[in-house]
Design an enzyme around this catalytic site. Sequence first.
Site, mmCIF file in Angstrom:
data_model
loop_
_atom_site.group_PDB
_atom_site.id
_atom_site.type_symbol
_atom_site.label_atom_id
_atom_site.label_comp_id
_atom_site.label_asym_id
_atom_site.label_seq_id
_atom_site.Cartn_x
_atom_site.Cartn_y
_atom_site.Cartn_z
ATOM 1 N N GLU A 88 0.815 -1.211 0.000
ATOM 2 C CA GLU A 88 0.000 0.000 0.000
ATOM 3 C C GLU A 88 0.850 1.263 0.000
ATOM 4 O OE1 GLU A 88 -1.826 -1.482 3.567
ATOM 5 O OE2 GLU A 88 -1.051 0.241 4.654
ATOM 6 N N CYS A 329 0.670 2.381 8.844
ATOM 7 C CA CYS A 329 1.362 1.262 8.218
ATOM 8 C C CYS A 329 0.608 -0.050 8.220
ATOM 9 C CB CYS A 329 2.622 0.961 9.020
ATOM 10 S SG CYS A 329 3.902 2.064 8.684
HETATM 11 N N1 SAH Z 1 10.532 0.304 9.176
HETATM 12 C C1 SAH Z 1 10.677 1.728 9.102
HETATM 13 C C2 SAH Z 1 9.669 2.415 8.215
HETATM 14 C C3 SAH Z 1 8.231 1.996 8.301
HETATM 15 S S1 SAH Z 1 7.296 2.434 9.732
HETATM 16 C C4 SAH Z 1 10.715 2.331 10.486
HETATM 17 O O1 SAH Z 1 10.563 1.607 11.467
HETATM 18 O O2 SAH Z 1 10.972 3.523 10.610
HETATM 19 C C5 SAH Z 1 7.155 4.192 9.670
HETATM 20 C C6 SAH Z 1 6.818 4.812 11.014
HETATM 21 O O3 SAH Z 1 5.437 4.590 11.367
HETATM 22 C C7 SAH Z 1 7.653 4.256 12.144
HETATM 23 O O4 SAH Z 1 8.128 5.277 12.970
HETATM 24 C C8 SAH Z 1 6.627 3.377 12.871
HETATM 25 O O5 SAH Z 1 7.026 3.161 14.176
HETATM 26 C C9 SAH Z 1 5.368 4.199 12.710
HETATM 27 N N2 SAH Z 1 4.109 3.484 12.976
HETATM 28 C C10 SAH Z 1 3.816 2.170 12.824
HETATM 29 N N3 SAH Z 1 2.544 1.900 13.208
HETATM 30 C C11 SAH Z 1 2.007 3.071 13.598
HETATM 31 C C12 SAH Z 1 0.722 3.458 14.098
HETATM 32 N N4 SAH Z 1 -0.262 2.590 14.264
HETATM 33 N N5 SAH Z 1 0.538 4.767 14.405
HETATM 34 C C13 SAH Z 1 1.525 5.667 14.223
HETATM 35 N N6 SAH Z 1 2.738 5.375 13.751
HETATM 36 C C14 SAH Z 1 2.988 4.091 13.439
#
Ligand code: SAH
Length: 339
Positions: A88, A329
Site C-alpha cells: 500500500e 502502516c
Molecule cells: N521500518 C521503518 C519504516 C516503516 S514504519 C521504520 O521503522 O521507521 C514508519 C513509522 O510509522 C515508524 O516510525 C513506525 O514506528 C510508525 N508506525 C507504525 N505503526 C504506527 C501506528 N499505528 N501509528 C503511528 N505510527 C505508526
Amino acid sequence: MNIYNLTYDELESYFLSIGEKKYRASQVFEWLYKKRVTSFSEMTNLGNKLISVLEKEFSFYIPTIVNSEHDKDVDKFLFKLQDGEHIESVLMHHDYGLSLCISSQVGCNMGCVFCESGKRKKVRNLEVYEMLLQIIEIERITKKRISHIVIMGIGEPFDNFDNLVKFITNCNDYRALEIGSRHITVSTCGIVPKIYEFSKLPYQVNLAISLHSAFDDKRSKIMPVNKAYPLKDVIDAVKDYYSVTGRRITFEYILLDGINNSVDDAKELCKLVKGLNCYINLIPYNEGSSMGFKRPKNDAIMKFYDIIKKEGINVTVRREFGSKISAACGQLRSKKEEE
Ligand code: SAH
C-alpha cells in the site's frame, strides 16, 4: 527483469553490451519517465528491431491499484503485485505539495509490537520497479505531481538496501522522476551498519530514525531490533552520519499511552538527544489497528511536547492523517487479508 529496475547507467551499459549507442538510454528514459508510456511498442523512435529486442529482454509489468480509500487530505492505495501480493501507499495533501508514503517490502521482519505491518513476516523485498511504480501509477491516476516521497510504508527500507539505493537514484535523476533529494525521506527502525553506509551515499536524502523510547529495556520490548542495535550504537551512528553529511537527523517517537509517554520518558529522551543536531517528530499512535495500544489524550501529548520544547530541542507533533481510513502502516493491506 523489469525495465524500471534499471538505473540510467545500467541501461547505458546494457545498450553498449548489445552493440547499440549510449543515447538509446536517454530515449528509453524519456519514454518511461517523461512520456510515461506503458509498452515498448510505443517507443517509436527506437525502431521495430530494437523494440522487439527489448520486449524479449525486459518485462514492462505494472502493478495495479485494486482498492483505494479517500478522506479529506489523504488517499490510500492498495496495489496488487505480479505474484499476487499486496502493498500500500498513502498520499498526503500538505500545503507544500503532495507527499507519498511508499512501502519497501512485502511484510516486515522487525516485529515492532505496535505496528500492523509486522504482523506478517517479510515475504520478500520489493524490487526497484515496484517502489517506483507506486509513484508513477498514483501520478497517472490522480493526474497530479507528487513532490515529496517518504519511505515509511510497509517494510524496513534498510533491510532492502540495494534496491532502496537504486530507487532513490531514479527518484532523484533529472532524466527520471526528478524529485529533489531533500524531498525524499527514508525512515529506519535503526539498522546501525546501514546508517553508516547510508551516510556515504552521494545524495542529500533525509534520514529519520524510529526511536520510540530512550530506555534500552523498554525499547527492546517494543522494538526487538534494539536487542541487536541498542541505543548507544544508534546514537554513535547518528553522530557519524552528522559528521559525514552535515545533515540534521529526525527522530520519530510514537506516543503509546501508558507505555512511553511519562515525564521520565520525556526527560530520558531529552538526555539522549542533547547536543545532537536533530529534530523530534512526535507521532500520536494511530489506533486504527488491532494491536491493542492507545493514543494518549491531547493534553498528555502536549505535556510530553512541552518538556522537550523547554529543553530547547526542536520538536513537533506530527499532523495526523487518515485515522478514519486506516492509513497507518499496514492497515489497508491487513483489511484485505481479513476479507
Ligand atoms: N521500518 C521503518 C519504516 C516503516 S514504519 C521504520 O521503522 O521507521 C514508519 C513509522 O510509522 C515508524 O516510525 C513506525 O514506528 C510508525 N508506525 C507504525 N505503526 C504506527 C501506528 N499505528 N501509528 C503511528 N505510527 C505508526
